[in-house]
Scaffold this active site. Structure first.
Site, PDB file in Angstrom:
ATOM      1  NE  ARG A 108      41.316  40.210  49.029  1.00  0.00           N
ATOM      2  CZ  ARG A 108      42.252  39.266  48.985  1.00  0.00           C
ATOM      3  NH1 ARG A 108      41.970  38.066  48.520  1.00  0.00           N
ATOM      4  NH2 ARG A 108      43.475  39.511  49.420  1.00  0.00           N
ATOM      5  CG  HIS A 120      41.419  33.465  51.452  1.00  0.00           C
ATOM      6  ND1 HIS A 120      41.045  34.757  51.663  1.00  0.00           N
ATOM      7  CD2 HIS A 120      42.492  33.542  50.618  1.00  0.00           C
ATOM      8  CE1 HIS A 120      41.837  35.580  51.013  1.00  0.00           C
ATOM      9  NE2 HIS A 120      42.741  34.853  50.360  1.00  0.00           N
ATOM     10  CD  GLU A 122      33.231  41.541  51.860  1.00  0.00           C
ATOM     11  OE1 GLU A 122      34.292  41.238  51.300  1.00  0.00           O
ATOM     12  OE2 GLU A 122      33.186  42.199  52.904  1.00  0.00           O
TER      13      GLU A 122
HETATM   14  N1  LIG Z   1      42.581  33.337  46.959  1.00  0.00           N
HETATM   15  C1  LIG Z   1      43.824  33.614  47.313  1.00  0.00           C
HETATM   16  O1  LIG Z   1      44.421  32.921  48.138  1.00  0.00           O
HETATM   17  C2  LIG Z   1      44.523  34.772  46.707  1.00  0.00           C
HETATM   18  C3  LIG Z   1      43.817  35.791  46.109  1.00  0.00           C
HETATM   19  N2  LIG Z   1      44.439  36.854  45.526  1.00  0.00           N
HETATM   20  C4  LIG Z   1      43.594  37.883  44.926  1.00  0.00           C
HETATM   21  O2  LIG Z   1      43.583  37.717  43.505  1.00  0.00           O
HETATM   22  C5  LIG Z   1      43.285  38.966  42.889  1.00  0.00           C
HETATM   23  C6  LIG Z   1      44.202  39.226  41.723  1.00  0.00           C
HETATM   24  O3  LIG Z   1      45.542  39.290  42.196  1.00  0.00           O
HETATM   25  P1  LIG Z   1      46.736  39.653  41.212  1.00  0.00           P
HETATM   26  O4  LIG Z   1      46.676  38.744  40.047  1.00  0.00           O
HETATM   27  O5  LIG Z   1      47.984  39.711  42.026  1.00  0.00           O
HETATM   28  O6  LIG Z   1      46.290  41.100  40.792  1.00  0.00           O
HETATM   29  P2  LIG Z   1      47.114  42.225  40.062  1.00  0.00           P
HETATM   30  O7  LIG Z   1      47.577  43.233  41.045  1.00  0.00           O
HETATM   31  O8  LIG Z   1      48.110  41.660  39.114  1.00  0.00           O
HETATM   32  O9  LIG Z   1      45.922  42.882  39.245  1.00  0.00           O
HETATM   33  C7  LIG Z   1      46.067  44.090  38.601  1.00  0.00           C
HETATM   34  C8  LIG Z   1      45.467  43.947  37.231  1.00  0.00           C
HETATM   35  O10 LIG Z   1      44.032  43.739  37.345  1.00  0.00           O
HETATM   36  C9  LIG Z   1      43.410  44.197  36.179  1.00  0.00           C
HETATM   37  N3  LIG Z   1      42.185  44.922  36.492  1.00  0.00           N
HETATM   38  C10 LIG Z   1      42.059  46.036  37.237  1.00  0.00           C
HETATM   39  N4  LIG Z   1      40.781  46.454  37.264  1.00  0.00           N
HETATM   40  C11 LIG Z   1      40.076  45.593  36.522  1.00  0.00           C
HETATM   41  C12 LIG Z   1      38.704  45.508  36.165  1.00  0.00           C
HETATM   42  N5  LIG Z   1      37.819  46.428  36.548  1.00  0.00           N
HETATM   43  N6  LIG Z   1      38.318  44.480  35.400  1.00  0.00           N
HETATM   44  C13 LIG Z   1      39.195  43.562  34.996  1.00  0.00           C
HETATM   45  N7  LIG Z   1      40.512  43.599  35.280  1.00  0.00           N
HETATM   46  C14 LIG Z   1      40.950  44.604  36.040  1.00  0.00           C
HETATM   47  C15 LIG Z   1      44.425  45.120  35.505  1.00  0.00           C
HETATM   48  O11 LIG Z   1      44.866  44.511  34.313  1.00  0.00           O
HETATM   49  C16 LIG Z   1      45.604  45.215  36.431  1.00  0.00           C
HETATM   50  O12 LIG Z   1      46.823  45.191  35.768  1.00  0.00           O
HETATM   51  C17 LIG Z   1      43.394  40.001  44.009  1.00  0.00           C
HETATM   52  O13 LIG Z   1      42.089  40.284  44.464  1.00  0.00           O
HETATM   53  C18 LIG Z   1      44.133  39.291  45.107  1.00  0.00           C
HETATM   54  O14 LIG Z   1      43.880  39.775  46.371  1.00  0.00           O
HETATM   55  C19 LIG Z   1      45.794  36.929  45.490  1.00  0.00           C
HETATM   56  C20 LIG Z   1      46.568  35.947  46.069  1.00  0.00           C
HETATM   57  C21 LIG Z   1      45.990  34.830  46.781  1.00  0.00           C
HETATM   58  O1  LIG Z   2      45.622  37.918  48.509  1.00  0.00           O
HETATM   59  C1  LIG Z   2      45.316  36.872  49.061  1.00  0.00           C
HETATM   60  O2  LIG Z   2      44.192  36.424  49.008  1.00  0.00           O
HETATM   61  C2  LIG Z   2      46.315  36.095  49.752  1.00  0.00           C
HETATM   62  O3  LIG Z   2      46.072  35.023  50.225  1.00  0.00           O
HETATM   63  C3  LIG Z   2      47.600  36.707  49.898  1.00  0.00           C
HETATM   64  O4  LIG Z   2      47.392  37.784  50.713  1.00  0.00           O
HETATM   65  P1  LIG Z   2      48.250  39.080  50.548  1.00  0.00           P
HETATM   66  O5  LIG Z   2      47.955  39.618  49.166  1.00  0.00           O
HETATM   67  O6  LIG Z   2      49.667  38.693  50.705  1.00  0.00           O
HETATM   68  O7  LIG Z   2      47.740  39.961  51.638  1.00  0.00           O
END
Ligand SMILES: NC(=O)C1=CN([C@@H]2O[C@H](COP(=O)(O)OP(=O)(O)OC[C@H]3O[C@@H](n4cnc5c(N)ncnc54)[C@H](O)[C@@H]3O)[C@@H](O)[C@H]2O)C=CC1
Ligand SMILES: O=C(O)C(=O)COP(=O)(O)O
Length: 333
Positions: free
Chosen positions: A240, A287, A266
């Site tokens: 993000r 994105h 952002e």
């Molecule tokens: N660019 C895109 O298209 C996409 C972006 N995302 C974004 O990717 C990011 C990660 O997603 P996920 O892997 O599903 O997250 P997740 O929900 O698996 O992450 C949770 C984990 O993050 C870690 N964490 C929490 N606070 C932290 C900190 N201060 N420093 C380091 N690690 C910390 C912890 O280990 C926790 O278990 C999110 O911001 C999500 O929105 C997700 C999907 C698509």
């Molecule tokens: O998290 C992201 O950046 C995605 O593209 C997926 O969006 P969502 O977590 O499903 O709202």
């Protein structure tokens, strides 16, 4: 079981293939041709037992949940479930999310970005196009390449963990910063766990961010963390935009000291003329790291399988964490 689709209606045919749509219509009392983004547009809400949700859904607050007294399950084919009020778990509503399936394309994208950034591919491509001559690569990029570089991963999240697993196939050192990760987790992943972001930055050639956005993570890649990065280091952000002090990043990029690969900013859509659009040491994507195109089908298939489990009285394979508005608790002291 009475069910409805709550999602952006235009996405339905991209997410649910013919087979999934038929299967869902077979096991649920659902109209797969009828989706709405907000509860008010759904017919017969009081009798709905299951909601199949996805991108575009408007927040389901406590008030909306009051209008859904029969609701027993929410199967979300997207990742984040920030739209769903915390009261859902207290009401015994079971929630499933496709976060794990959505992590796969983000990790694939990140692996590609790490490789191309390490090889200086983005910046050399620009230079080649501008100069239209072939500069010998040992002259143009003497330090390029993945071999023996150090990759700093922020967050052993679903995505961060997959990225680490993919990097295991390369000759790189991987460092991890995550205040919640234990030494045992790091050992299982084969990475070195470091105590602070400052140390991670000082030692990394490429920093890749995979922490979720919470009140604790906004601005975590601060001016000081950026200043601690080595000259020529690359920051990759697929998480993000708010996690980075973006003004400080722009200052470093303008000075030509750092490079950045940004799938998120952002705000997500920057204002016209923003420097991140045009700086030569930035590779900016709109994105797109997460599921797109054909990959949406994986999310639809995962959600269909979760509905099948629920209808069969089985537990979800991918239950969502109980709280939604603040996904991560305070770090352990
Ligand atoms: N660019 C895109 O298209 C996409 C972006 N995302 C974004 O990717 C990011 C990660 O997603 P996920 O892997 O599903 O997250 P997740 O929900 O698996 O992450 C949770 C984990 O993050 C870690 N964490 C929490 N606070 C932290 C900190 N201060 N420093 C380091 N690690 C910390 C912890 O280990 C926790 O278990 C999110 O911001 C999500 O929105 C997700 C999907 C698509
Ligand atoms: O998290 C992201 O950046 C995605 O593209 C997926 O969006 P969502 O977590 O499903 O709202």
């Amino acid at each position: 079981m009475k069910a409805a689709l709550l999602m952006d209606p235009t996405l339905v045919p991209f997410v649910f293939g013919e087979q999934e749509a038929l299967r869902l219509a077979e096991i649920l009392d659902i109209d797969m041709t009828d989706a709405a983004t907000c509860l008010d547009e759904l017919r017969d809400a009081a009798h709905l037992e299951l909601l199949l949700t996805g991108w575009g859904v408007v927040r389901l607050g406590a008030e909306q949940l009051d209008a859904l007294p029969a609701l027993r399950a929410v199967v979300h084919w997207g990742g984040g479930i920030g739209f769903l009020d915390e009261a859902a778990s207290a009401r015994g509503i079971r929630v499933s999310t496709a976060r794990a399936a959505n992590a796969i394309p983000v990790a694939e994208f990140t692996q590609a970005m790490i490789t191309l950034a390490a090889k200086d591919a983005f910046w050399l491509s620009r230079r080649y196009g501008a100069e239209q001559r072939f500069v010998p690569r040992e002259v143009a990029a003497p330090r390029a390449g993945l071999y023996r570089t150090t990759i700093g991963i922020v967050g052993a999240s679903a995505i961060g963990t997959l990225v680490i697993e993919k990097l295991a196939a390369s000759d790189v050192s991987v460092l991890l910063y995550d205040p919640y990760a234990t030494p045992a987790t790091a050992a299982a992943l084969g990475v070195e766990l470091v105590d602070g972001l400052g140390e991670l930055a000082r030692r990394s050639d490429i920093l890749s961010i995979h922490a979720p956005e919470t009140s604790a993570t906004i601005g975590m890649i601060s001016r000081d963390v950026l200043a601690a990065l080595r000259d020529g280091a690359t920051v990759i952000n697929t998480a993000r935009g708010a996690l980075i002090d973006q003004d400080a990043l722009v200052t470093e990029l303008r000075a030509g000291r750092l490079r950045a690969v940004l799938d998120v900013t952002e705000p997500d859509v920057l204002e016209p003329g923003h420097p991140l659009y045009s700086l030569p040491n930035v590779f900016l994507t709109p994105h797109l790291a997460g599921s797109m195109g054909v990959e949406l089908r994986r999310l639809g298939e995962a959600a269909t399988a979760e509905v099948e489990r629920f209808v069969a009285g089985e537990p979800f394979a991918h239950p969502a964490p109980p709280t939604t508005s603040s996904p991560t608790p305070a770090p352990p002291s």
